[in-house]
Motif scaffolding. Structure first.
Motif, PDB file in Angstrom:
ATOM      1  N   GLU A   5       0.951  -1.434   0.079  1.00  0.00           N
ATOM      2  CA  GLU A   5       0.004   0.086   0.028  1.00  0.00           C
ATOM      3  C   GLU A   5       1.060   1.136  -0.012  1.00  0.00           C
ATOM      4  O   GLU A   5       1.854   1.383   0.528  1.00  0.00           O
ATOM      5  CB  GLU A   5      -0.917   0.005   1.085  1.00  0.00           C
ATOM      6  N   SER A   6       0.459   2.405  -0.433  1.00  0.00           N
ATOM      7  CA  SER A   6       0.990   3.701  -0.412  1.00  0.00           C
ATOM      8  C   SER A   6       0.010   4.809  -0.616  1.00  0.00           C
ATOM      9  O   SER A   6      -1.276   4.387  -0.989  1.00  0.00           O
ATOM     10  CB  SER A   6       1.924   3.681  -1.528  1.00  0.00           C
ATOM     11  N   GLY A   7       0.320   5.797  -0.276  1.00  0.00           N
ATOM     12  CA  GLY A   7      -0.471   7.193  -0.553  1.00  0.00           C
ATOM     13  C   GLY A   7      -1.287   7.633   0.897  1.00  0.00           C
ATOM     14  O   GLY A   7      -1.768   8.859   0.828  1.00  0.00           O
ATOM     15  N   GLY A  15     -10.273  17.079   3.614  1.00  0.00           N
ATOM     16  CA  GLY A  15      -9.417  16.984   2.586  1.00  0.00           C
ATOM     17  C   GLY A  15      -9.413  15.576   1.716  1.00  0.00           C
ATOM     18  O   GLY A  15     -10.536  14.735   2.385  1.00  0.00           O
ATOM     19  N   SER A  16      -8.324  15.295   1.013  1.00  0.00           N
ATOM     20  CA  SER A  16      -8.642  13.852   0.181  1.00  0.00           C
ATOM     21  C   SER A  16      -7.203  13.452   0.321  1.00  0.00           C
ATOM     22  O   SER A  16      -6.097  14.008   0.190  1.00  0.00           O
ATOM     23  CB  SER A  16      -8.998  14.346  -1.314  1.00  0.00           C
ATOM     24  N   LEU A  17      -7.244  12.014   0.196  1.00  0.00           N
ATOM     25  CA  LEU A  17      -6.080  11.115  -0.086  1.00  0.00           C
ATOM     26  C   LEU A  17      -6.641  10.164  -1.110  1.00  0.00           C
ATOM     27  O   LEU A  17      -7.619   9.526  -1.218  1.00  0.00           O
ATOM     28  CB  LEU A  17      -5.716  10.578   0.903  1.00  0.00           C
ATOM     29  N   ARG A  18      -5.684   9.703  -1.789  1.00  0.00           N
ATOM     30  CA  ARG A  18      -5.849   8.350  -2.813  1.00  0.00           C
ATOM     31  C   ARG A  18      -4.816   7.453  -2.253  1.00  0.00           C
ATOM     32  O   ARG A  18      -3.670   7.633  -2.584  1.00  0.00           O
ATOM     33  CB  ARG A  18      -5.686   8.740  -4.135  1.00  0.00           C
ATOM     34  N   LEU A  19      -5.179   6.258  -1.938  1.00  0.00           N
ATOM     35  CA  LEU A  19      -4.443   5.197  -1.575  1.00  0.00           C
ATOM     36  C   LEU A  19      -4.550   4.001  -2.584  1.00  0.00           C
ATOM     37  O   LEU A  19      -5.220   3.876  -3.603  1.00  0.00           O
ATOM     38  CB  LEU A  19      -4.903   4.477  -0.209  1.00  0.00           C
ATOM     39  N   SER A  20      -3.366   3.630  -2.859  1.00  0.00           N
ATOM     40  CA  SER A  20      -2.846   2.380  -3.737  1.00  0.00           C
ATOM     41  C   SER A  20      -2.460   1.231  -3.231  1.00  0.00           C
ATOM     42  O   SER A  20      -1.782   1.072  -2.044  1.00  0.00           O
ATOM     43  CB  SER A  20      -1.847   2.957  -4.898  1.00  0.00           C
ATOM     44  N   CYS A  21      -2.756   0.355  -3.738  1.00  0.00           N
ATOM     45  CA  CYS A  21      -2.536  -1.050  -3.445  1.00  0.00           C
ATOM     46  C   CYS A  21      -2.074  -1.981  -4.623  1.00  0.00           C
ATOM     47  O   CYS A  21      -2.668  -2.043  -5.539  1.00  0.00           O
ATOM     48  CB  CYS A  21      -3.798  -1.789  -2.627  1.00  0.00           C
ATOM     49  N   ARG A  67     -18.261   9.165   0.093  1.00  0.00           N
ATOM     50  CA  ARG A  67     -17.141   9.650   0.437  1.00  0.00           C
ATOM     51  C   ARG A  67     -15.830   9.203  -0.118  1.00  0.00           C
ATOM     52  O   ARG A  67     -15.013   9.683  -0.662  1.00  0.00           O
ATOM     53  CB  ARG A  67     -16.857  10.095   2.005  1.00  0.00           C
ATOM     54  N   PHE A  68     -15.887   7.712  -0.340  1.00  0.00           N
ATOM     55  CA  PHE A  68     -14.897   7.022  -0.564  1.00  0.00           C
ATOM     56  C   PHE A  68     -15.196   6.193  -2.080  1.00  0.00           C
ATOM     57  O   PHE A  68     -16.398   5.982  -2.030  1.00  0.00           O
ATOM     58  CB  PHE A  68     -14.398   5.965   0.339  1.00  0.00           C
ATOM     59  N   THR A  69     -14.126   6.112  -2.635  1.00  0.00           N
ATOM     60  CA  THR A  69     -14.721   5.128  -3.896  1.00  0.00           C
ATOM     61  C   THR A  69     -13.302   4.258  -4.189  1.00  0.00           C
ATOM     62  O   THR A  69     -12.225   4.739  -4.347  1.00  0.00           O
ATOM     63  CB  THR A  69     -14.502   6.247  -5.179  1.00  0.00           C
ATOM     64  N   ILE A  70     -13.965   3.047  -4.615  1.00  0.00           N
ATOM     65  CA  ILE A  70     -12.530   2.052  -4.862  1.00  0.00           C
ATOM     66  C   ILE A  70     -12.725   1.720  -6.415  1.00  0.00           C
ATOM     67  O   ILE A  70     -13.751   1.638  -6.845  1.00  0.00           O
ATOM     68  CB  ILE A  70     -13.040   0.716  -3.950  1.00  0.00           C
ATOM     69  N   LEU A  81      -8.389   3.542  -3.594  1.00  0.00           N
ATOM     70  CA  LEU A  81      -9.345   4.076  -2.529  1.00  0.00           C
ATOM     71  C   LEU A  81      -9.120   5.456  -2.582  1.00  0.00           C
ATOM     72  O   LEU A  81      -8.226   6.099  -2.038  1.00  0.00           O
ATOM     73  CB  LEU A  81      -9.150   3.496  -1.375  1.00  0.00           C
ATOM     74  N   GLN A  82     -10.068   5.935  -3.282  1.00  0.00           N
ATOM     75  CA  GLN A  82     -10.119   7.724  -3.254  1.00  0.00           C
ATOM     76  C   GLN A  82     -11.064   8.048  -1.953  1.00  0.00           C
ATOM     77  O   GLN A  82     -12.287   7.687  -2.038  1.00  0.00           O
ATOM     78  CB  GLN A  82     -10.846   8.069  -4.629  1.00  0.00           C
ATOM     79  N   MET A  83     -10.411   8.665  -1.228  1.00  0.00           N
ATOM     80  CA  MET A  83     -10.901   9.124   0.020  1.00  0.00           C
ATOM     81  C   MET A  83     -11.266  10.778   0.008  1.00  0.00           C
ATOM     82  O   MET A  83     -10.292  11.413  -0.062  1.00  0.00           O
ATOM     83  CB  MET A  83     -10.242   8.617   1.318  1.00  0.00           C
ATOM     84  N   ASP A  84     -12.414  11.073   0.090  1.00  0.00           N
ATOM     85  CA  ASP A  84     -12.589  12.608  -0.171  1.00  0.00           C
ATOM     86  C   ASP A  84     -13.431  12.740   1.396  1.00  0.00           C
ATOM     87  O   ASP A  84     -14.070  12.115   1.693  1.00  0.00           O
ATOM     88  CB  ASP A  84     -13.595  12.670  -1.169  1.00  0.00           C
ATOM     89  N   SER A  85     -13.565  14.189   1.554  1.00  0.00           N
ATOM     90  CA  SER A  85     -14.284  14.632   2.686  1.00  0.00           C
ATOM     91  C   SER A  85     -13.674  13.926   4.068  1.00  0.00           C
ATOM     92  O   SER A  85     -14.750  13.300   4.741  1.00  0.00           O
ATOM     93  CB  SER A  85     -15.877  14.566   2.571  1.00  0.00           C
ATOM     94  N   LEU A  86     -12.555  13.932   4.138  1.00  0.00           N
ATOM     95  CA  LEU A  86     -12.074  12.968   5.154  1.00  0.00           C
ATOM     96  C   LEU A  86     -12.535  13.670   6.627  1.00  0.00           C
ATOM     97  O   LEU A  86     -12.258  14.973   6.757  1.00  0.00           O
ATOM     98  CB  LEU A  86     -10.440  12.825   5.271  1.00  0.00           C
TER      99      LEU A  86
END
Length: 124
Positions: A5-7, A15-21, A67-70, A81-86
């Motif tokens: 995983e990263s991100g 705020g937003s983050l995008r995690l990668s696997c 809020r999240f999109t896989i 995993l796009q994470m918005d409106s954290l």
């Protein structure tokens, strides 16, 4: 075979983050993938799941719906995993896991591979 995983990182509320696997050493597009999270003192929680094909079944736990999109890109052996409106309740170590059965992964938490995780922190 492994998942990496990263991100993760520090972000302000809203705020937003995008995690990668990224998977390697196995046939990634044969596997369903899940994102789990675990905060200190809390049980591990299944956040989102996606079946093996890119246009397949998705599931979100109630607290992240809207809020999240896989998503996944099997050509890159990657699930995002796009994470918005954290929110302040989202911080945790986020792990991805892969299993051959989407329903066993989601219902029973049965996986074949589990990543080391990436830290998400939400703070002002």
């Amino acid at each position: 075979a492994q998942l990496v995983e990263s991100g993760g990182g520090l972000v302000q509320p809203g705020g937003s983050l995008r995690l990668s696997c990224v998977g390697s050493g196995f046939t990634f597009d044969d596997y369903a993938v899940a994102w789990f999270r675990q905060a200190p003192g809390k049980e591990r929680e299944g956040v989102s799941y996606i079946s093996s094909n890119e246009d397949g079944v998705r599931y979100y736990t109630d607290s992240v719906k809207g809020r999240f999109t896989i998503s996944r890109d099997n050509a890159k052996n990657t699930v995002y995993l796009q994470m918005d409106s954290l929110k302040p309740e989202d911080p945790a170590v986020y792990h991805c896991a892969a299993g051959t059965s989407y329903y066993r992964l989601r219902r029973d938490g049965k996986y074949d591979y589990f990543g080391q995780g990436t830290q998400v922190t939400v703070s002002t």
